[in-house]
Design an enzyme around this catalytic site. Structure first.
Site, PDB file in Angstrom:
ATOM      1  N   LYS A  35      -2.670  -6.720  -0.811  1.00  7.46           N
ATOM      2  CA  LYS A  35      -1.769  -7.330   0.183  1.00  7.46           C
ATOM      3  C   LYS A  35      -2.478  -7.736   1.468  1.00  7.46           C
ATOM      4  CE  LYS A  35      -0.285  -2.866   1.977  1.00  7.46           C
ATOM      5  NZ  LYS A  35       0.572  -1.716   1.679  1.00  7.46           N
ATOM      6  N   ARG A 127       8.433   7.594   5.077  1.00  5.49           N
ATOM      7  CA  ARG A 127       8.620   6.193   4.747  1.00  5.49           C
ATOM      8  C   ARG A 127       9.420   6.183   3.456  1.00  5.49           C
ATOM      9  NH1 ARG A 127       4.060   1.464   4.244  1.00  5.49           N
ATOM     10  NH2 ARG A 127       4.328   1.895   2.021  1.00  5.49           N
TER      11      ARG A 127
HETATM   12  C1  LIG Z   1      -0.303  -0.807   1.253  1.00  2.00           C
HETATM   13  C2  LIG Z   1       0.016   0.282   0.342  1.00  2.00           C
HETATM   14  C3  LIG Z   1      -1.014   1.066  -0.195  1.00  2.00           C
HETATM   15  C4  LIG Z   1      -2.469   0.849   0.156  1.00  2.00           C
HETATM   16  O1  LIG Z   1      -2.751   1.451   1.385  1.00  2.00           O
HETATM   17  P1  LIG Z   1      -4.238   1.443   2.013  1.00  2.00           P
HETATM   18  O2  LIG Z   1      -4.144   2.358   3.172  1.00  2.00           O
HETATM   19  O3  LIG Z   1      -4.528   0.042   2.389  1.00  2.00           O
HETATM   20  O4  LIG Z   1      -5.147   1.954   0.958  1.00  2.00           O
HETATM   21  C5  LIG Z   1      -0.670   2.084  -1.071  1.00  2.00           C
HETATM   22  N1  LIG Z   1       0.614   2.330  -1.396  1.00  2.00           N
HETATM   23  C6  LIG Z   1       1.631   1.606  -0.895  1.00  2.00           C
HETATM   24  C7  LIG Z   1       3.030   1.952  -1.294  1.00  2.00           C
HETATM   25  C8  LIG Z   1       1.372   0.567  -0.004  1.00  2.00           C
HETATM   26  O5  LIG Z   1       2.385  -0.149   0.498  1.00  2.00           O
END
Ligand SMILES: *Cc1c(COP(=O)(O)O)cnc(C)c1O
Length: 352
Positions: A35, A127
């Protein structure tokens, strides 16, 4: 065209393969999270060429547009109003709402597909996820009765909203739930997804948390660091992405605006301190592309002092070089600036 973001694909490949082997040595599979770079296809192609098993993104548009044969994982909880897109463009999604999962079942039935889900548990970061103190058994029972839903995994997310660091003690809450589900319902999970790049501080110190066999990794791939303490991991690159922008004005000017101060273009009342006459530069990059606090000049002798939609003002007074109009300034990026620079259509992307 500038501003330009240069992306070193070989360095990305190195980070991807190094992290993947490291995780494999702990019996952990990786979901490569795309992303932050908007699922940019040249980077996706590097993932396609690797042995990484899953590709994950929070945006359904990104999963839809990418070309890949990896299993696609939707990270953000699906919206109940948009489930056709979810079923058609992802093989697995992360979920926490029974109503949505039931509706997903109906949608999957419509297309005669089985949709896989990972049930998310909130163990304190607040979250997404079912709060760990709630009873989850009834929910799991109901999910198991859905014909077009395959409950392949359970997961949690930390260090995202609440900044909670993954530690054995905290993760035990998830493990206890897994054990309870096993003893009451005899349900086991193929995937136990223990979190994001923040989990890597445990891996870095050689700690293996029982049960956890999957991690969803974004930031560590692109910036080479774990995100609990921000420590560098092994020999990973942190400079896969570099930004260049043009100086379009260089002039000696006072450090305090003259006249009565009202609001700036963003409704804020700016405060200035008198530093005398300055050598000030303007670069052709602005808030529409990036928050200037989140880009780091490679030349440490220059300082960024502010920005508007299309301009960033630079203090060149103490610069080690005699910068002129037309020179390009080079910057390193953070997670936040990478996110917005990749999103901005005004920033050219080039590949090494
Ligand atoms: C963005 C995201 C990740 C990845 O997180 P990083 O800190 O970039 O490794 C993992 N799980 C979810 C649910 C996310 O939204």
């Amino acid at each position: 065209m500038y501003p330009k973001l240069t992306i070193n694909l070989n360095k990305f490949k190195h980070n991807l393969n190094t992290l993947n082997s490291l995780l494999e040595s702990f019996g952990i599979t990786m979901m490569a999270v795309t992303k932050v770079f908007c699922a940019d296809q040249p980077l996706i192609d590097v993932i396609n060429d690797s042995s990484v098993k899953y590709i994950a993104d929070s945006r359904i548009q990104n999963l839809k547009s990418m070309k890949t044969s990896k299993k696609r994982v939707l990270l953000r909880l699906p919206s109940i109003n948009n489930l056709d897109e979810v079923v058609l463009n992802s093989e697995i999604s992360l979920n926490s709402e029974l109503v949505t999962i039931e509706a997903l079942n109906e949608t999957a039935k419509k297309y005669q597909k089985t949709h896989e889900i990972i049930i998310m548990i909130d163990i304190g970061d607040l979250r997404e996820g079912i709060y760990y103190k709630e009873t989850i058994i009834e929910t799991i029972k109901k999910i198991k009765s859905l014909k077009y839903i395959d409950l392949v995994g359970i997961g949690t997310n930390l260090t995202c909203f609440g900044g909670i660091i993954p530690e054995k003690e905290t993760l035990k809450k998830l493990i206890d739930i897994i054990k309870t589900i096993k003893t009451t319902l005899n349900v086991e999970f193929n995937i136990v997804s223990g979190g994001n790049s923040s989990h890597l501080h445990l891996i870095n110190s050689g700690e293996k948390v029982p049960y956890i066999n999957n991690l969803r990794i974004g930031e560590a791939l692109v910036l080479g660091r774990e995100t609990s303490y921000g420590k560098q991991i092994n020999d990973l690159y942190k400079d896969i992405f570099t930004l260049e922008a043009d100086l379009i004005e260089v002039k000696l000017k006072p450090s305090i605006p003259e006249g009565r101060i009202g609001m700036n273009a963003f409704g804020e009342t700016p405060i200035f301190s008198d530093l005398g006459l300055m050598k000030r530069g303007i670069i052709a990059l602005g808030r529409q592309d990036v928050d200037f606090h989140e880009i780091i000049p490679v030349d440490e002798s220059i300082r960024l002092i502010g920005s508007s939609s299309d301009h960033i003002i630079v203090d060149l007074t103490h610069a080690s070089l005699d910068y002129q109009v037309g020179d390009r300034l080079l910057f390193n990026v953070t997670y936040g600036s990478l996110l917005s620079l990749m999103t901005s259509k005004y920033v050219t992307k080039t590949y090494l």
